[in-house]
Design an enzyme around this catalytic site. Sequence first.
Site, PDB file in Angstrom:
ATOM      1  N   LYS A 102     -45.550  29.831 112.750  1.00 53.82           N
ATOM      2  CA  LYS A 102     -44.776  28.605 112.942  1.00 53.82           C
ATOM      3  C   LYS A 102     -43.914  28.722 114.210  1.00 53.82           C
ATOM      4  CE  LYS A 102     -46.785  27.375 109.156  1.00 53.82           C
ATOM      5  NZ  LYS A 102     -46.380  27.296 107.775  1.00 53.82           N
TER       6      LYS A 102
HETATM    7  C1  LIG Z   1     -46.936  27.198 106.366  1.00 55.50           C
HETATM    8  C2  LIG Z   1     -46.851  25.991 105.505  1.00 55.50           C
HETATM    9  C3  LIG Z   1     -46.325  26.027 104.206  1.00 55.50           C
HETATM   10  C4  LIG Z   1     -45.965  27.302 103.507  1.00 55.50           C
HETATM   11  O1  LIG Z   1     -45.076  28.065 104.209  1.00 55.50           O
HETATM   12  P1  LIG Z   1     -44.757  29.576 103.751  1.00 55.50           P
HETATM   13  O2  LIG Z   1     -43.468  29.862 104.456  1.00 55.50           O
HETATM   14  O3  LIG Z   1     -45.892  30.407 104.249  1.00 55.50           O
HETATM   15  O4  LIG Z   1     -44.643  29.605 102.268  1.00 55.50           O
HETATM   16  C5  LIG Z   1     -46.203  24.847 103.519  1.00 55.50           C
HETATM   17  N1  LIG Z   1     -46.588  23.682 104.044  1.00 55.50           N
HETATM   18  C6  LIG Z   1     -47.118  23.599 105.278  1.00 55.50           C
HETATM   19  C7  LIG Z   1     -47.518  22.270 105.819  1.00 55.50           C
HETATM   20  C8  LIG Z   1     -47.285  24.758 106.039  1.00 55.50           C
HETATM   21  O5  LIG Z   1     -47.843  24.691 107.247  1.00 55.50           O
END
Ligand SMILES: *Cc1c(COP(=O)(O)O)cnc(C)c1O
Length: 386
Positions: A188
């Site tokens: 991210k």
């Molecule tokens: C990455 C992601 C998640 C989950 O995030 P984590 O921190 O890995 O639990 C949820 N929703 C979306 C749209 C994502 O891209």
Amino acid sequence: MIPYGRQDIDENDVAAVVAVLRSDFLTQGPAVQDFEKVIAEYVGAPHCCAVSNATAALHLAYLALGLGPGDVLWTVPNTFLATANAALYCGAEVDFVDTDPRSYNLSVEALSRKLDQAEKTGRLPAIVAPVHFAGQSCDMRGVHALAQRYGFKVVEDASHAIGADYLGGKVGDCRYSDMCVFSFHPVKIVTTGEGGVVTTRDPEAAATLFQLRSHGMTRDSSRMEGESEGPWYYQQTMLGMNYRITDIQAALGASQMRRIDLFVARRRALAARYDDLLGNLPLTRPWQDLDGRSAFHLYPIHVDSQQRRRIFDALRAAGIGVNVHYIPVHTQPYYRQRGFEPGYCPNAEAYYAGAISLPLFSAMTDAEQDEVVEAVRAAVMDARSA
Ligand SMILES: *Cc1c(COP(=O)(O)O)cnc(C)c1O
């Protein structure tokens, strides 16, 4: 291989983590509150609760808004599994609203039609969870207007969208929602290794989030039943989890947040460069809604679905770490067992069939991007003549 996403860690980030390792607290220390304050101030929301990952953040947001057995949560199929799964953790049901063919985000028209139907059958959703796909805000004003009319809560899954702008504010300020969730997984925009936050404007809901994060416990006598029995005393007044984030992770996050504007500016510059360099190729580039400005977690292109596999394979063979976001959640075997079938959300399915996410990360160089562009050009032209 040029990856589709990668963290950007500098020496200040390393020093911030090392400082925590040398301090008295590895968890439940001051770094978590500092990180929460940094995020709250950046997005413009009064409250922020940091947790172990965004999946946990979604779970707590849904729980804090009262989602439970007998309720339904609606989200889009063009998301990661977690947005939907977290509702099932609460014992609720999940249903899906189709996406808009241009933004790949929740279609407010589809939502409006579905709400109209649901009102007739008495199955209105308790929560709608829009997802800001690739870093671009949904039409939150449209969602908010429907929330007012039909009485559901709104949780934004902004896992892709820290730093994104929408109608004169930042995504996460909760002007048009009850709560907003961000992810800090290394792919991210900002990372804590693993981590997530919930932001909200509601102080009572925030207090519930903090309590749910740590077993449902409170040390605040105003939230207890009866009197406190002394300085050692705590009460459990609800069933919570251990979803705490460590101070190690929080310190990394706060340090990363010092560069958020640089990260987002670089991602936008790379996206603009992709727009230019891919402009004359037979593919669809991401569309920017003028109500906001994407933070560009992803740069998703869309190609002819008959050629997608060929183009994808050629890119991987050329060392380009392309990916596909997202396999529509309702078509997963687990969701099919729950009664969903392909064809249920045709726009999300058509998008998936031609989707390819190109590499995009703040530390990507122009030279790396040029390599990606040349490989895309070759792969697309080759697939066309095949
Ligand atoms: C990455 C992601 C998640 C989950 O995030 P984590 O921190 O890995 O639990 C949820 N929703 C979306 C749209 C994502 O891209």
